[in-house]
Motif scaffolding. Sequence first.
Motif, mmCIF file in Angstrom:
data_model
loop_
_atom_site.group_PDB
_atom_site.id
_atom_site.type_symbol
_atom_site.label_atom_id
_atom_site.label_comp_id
_atom_site.label_asym_id
_atom_site.label_seq_id
_atom_site.Cartn_x
_atom_site.Cartn_y
_atom_site.Cartn_z
ATOM 1 N N HIS A 99 -90.391 -26.659 39.246
ATOM 2 C CA HIS A 99 -89.428 -27.675 38.805
ATOM 3 C C HIS A 99 -88.552 -28.078 39.991
ATOM 4 N N GLY A 100 -89.184 -28.088 41.148
ATOM 5 C CA GLY A 100 -88.480 -28.513 42.356
ATOM 6 C C GLY A 100 -88.115 -27.356 43.259
ATOM 7 N N LEU A 101 -88.332 -27.551 44.569
ATOM 8 C CA LEU A 101 -87.785 -26.590 45.526
ATOM 9 C C LEU A 101 -86.268 -26.611 45.381
ATOM 10 N N TYR A 102 -85.721 -27.822 45.206
ATOM 11 C CA TYR A 102 -84.331 -28.054 44.853
ATOM 12 C C TYR A 102 -84.326 -28.972 43.635
ATOM 13 N N HIS A 103 -83.253 -28.937 42.880
ATOM 14 C CA HIS A 103 -83.181 -29.793 41.692
ATOM 15 C C HIS A 103 -82.587 -31.139 42.097
ATOM 16 N N TYR A 104 -83.435 -31.925 42.791
ATOM 17 C CA TYR A 104 -82.991 -33.246 43.201
ATOM 18 C C TYR A 104 -84.063 -34.288 42.906
ATOM 19 N N ASP A 105 -83.786 -35.523 43.278
ATOM 20 C CA ASP A 105 -84.600 -36.672 42.870
ATOM 21 C C ASP A 105 -85.776 -36.870 43.829
ATOM 22 N N TYR A 106 -86.968 -36.512 43.387
ATOM 23 C CA TYR A 106 -88.156 -36.646 44.232
ATOM 24 C C TYR A 106 -88.563 -38.105 44.416
ATOM 25 N N SER A 107 -88.144 -38.980 43.522
ATOM 26 C CA SER A 107 -88.518 -40.387 43.655
ATOM 27 C C SER A 107 -87.820 -41.052 44.838
ATOM 28 N N GLN A 108 -86.851 -40.372 45.432
ATOM 29 C CA GLN A 108 -86.153 -40.893 46.608
ATOM 30 C C GLN A 108 -86.756 -40.379 47.910
ATOM 31 N N MET A 109 -87.851 -39.632 47.810
ATOM 32 C CA MET A 109 -88.446 -38.979 48.983
ATOM 33 C C MET A 109 -89.769 -39.632 49.367
ATOM 34 N N THR A 110 -90.130 -39.517 50.636
ATOM 35 C CA THR A 110 -91.415 -40.033 51.099
ATOM 36 C C THR A 110 -92.537 -39.125 50.620
ATOM 37 N N LYS A 111 -93.762 -39.607 50.777
ATOM 38 C CA LYS A 111 -94.914 -38.796 50.378
ATOM 39 C C LYS A 111 -94.966 -37.502 51.179
ATOM 40 N N GLU A 112 -94.705 -37.603 52.483
ATOM 41 C CA GLU A 112 -94.762 -36.420 53.346
ATOM 42 C C GLU A 112 -93.678 -35.408 52.968
#
Length: 440
Positions: A99-112
Amino acid sequence: MNLLFRNDDISADNNAVDLKELCNIFHQYGFTQLHGVTLYGWTQEHSIENGIPKVYPEHDEITNLSNKQIKELSQDKFVGDNKELVAYINSIPDPIALHGLYHYDYSQMTKEEQEADILCGLELLTKLFPKKIVKDFIAPYNKANEHTHAVCEKLGLKLHTANGTHLEALIHYGNNWKLVEGETYRYHHHRFYKDSLFDNYKLSTERLYRFFMHTTVRPLMSIDEYKDCIQKADAQTWYGYAYEKYEELKQCYLPYMWIRNNIARDYKILETGCGAGGVLHFLWHEGFCNLYGHDYDAKAIDAAKRIAQKHGAEMNFEIVDCTTPNDIGTFDVLLGMNWFYLIDGYDLAQFIRQYSPHVAGEGYLIFDVIDSSYNKNPLNMYHTQDWKIEDGERRPSEYKVRYSTEEVIEIAKENNLSLVENWYVDYTIPRRVFVFQAQK
């Protein structure tokens, strides 16, 4: 049934004892959960500031924090440091998800960035939970983009976002619950706990338990159906209220839970003063099959029979004056809640003296009394319905006899009963509930 219960927010700030209580409810009904584990950071509210629940005190709401801020706040909050929590999850058959390395928004991150993050999370989960194979990724906040989908597909992970039914809302708003084949039910476990600061929905482990009672093998009758049986019997509407609010009526709920957890399902159980049979109907749901109810009120007994018939339950209800039990036989468990202290000229000593001979072998006598601490209430001598009217017009209290724990134990001892358990129920009219065992 083919169902998925998706439990988000396993994290460093979880209480393992609370989680165990919640998991036990699922396990009792034959269900496991998919537990979404966040490796770093907190996920539940720790303070309320200006009316707003905060995960990180003295910071903005977590949904307003940037990924960078969440990462900075999470660095020293590793789920692996919660040894009790990790040990418990390792001890149960439930699968886990990232459920995430951190509980933050993955949609704001690049594919890499997402791929590196998820790979690191999977590696840590493997170290913490070596016997569990991780096949799922639950996106924090249910937020994902095309890169999240691509990374999960590449790594062989099933991606979970906002799919399925929101169990918290279902429990809060619904009365006529049912489980749907093939459905996913998603929720946050920490919102069901007593110390939760989340108040958008009315949630508790008792409410979760009631949900399963309505939806599994011997489902409970819906509140509307139950009230309809009460109405058709012209019985007191209070019985319908008591059924709806059952978990809050601790003088009945606590004995029921004790019986559920300690008594064999084939034991013979009698509830005296049973009314519409609320306690017995709940026990029938739990698989108890030798249930009897006595009450002097013909309308209440009619309602109890209608409810049993609606259930298709074989239960035995009779019109009996419970103050003069005669040839009623013997029972493994005998209950007396909410009635004998309301009868003029009748008291605890009479109740125990009359009913203890009807407790079989080393069976149990369970009842409640008005606790003597009620004497400290300045209005204790008046009828509760008259507290707000003029002094000279008030009737005497309907609760005429009150007892201390020591007095109850002494009366029971004189009748060869030994104390097993007791609870104090902190109402305006305080009660104490007792479980005694026969010594024969």
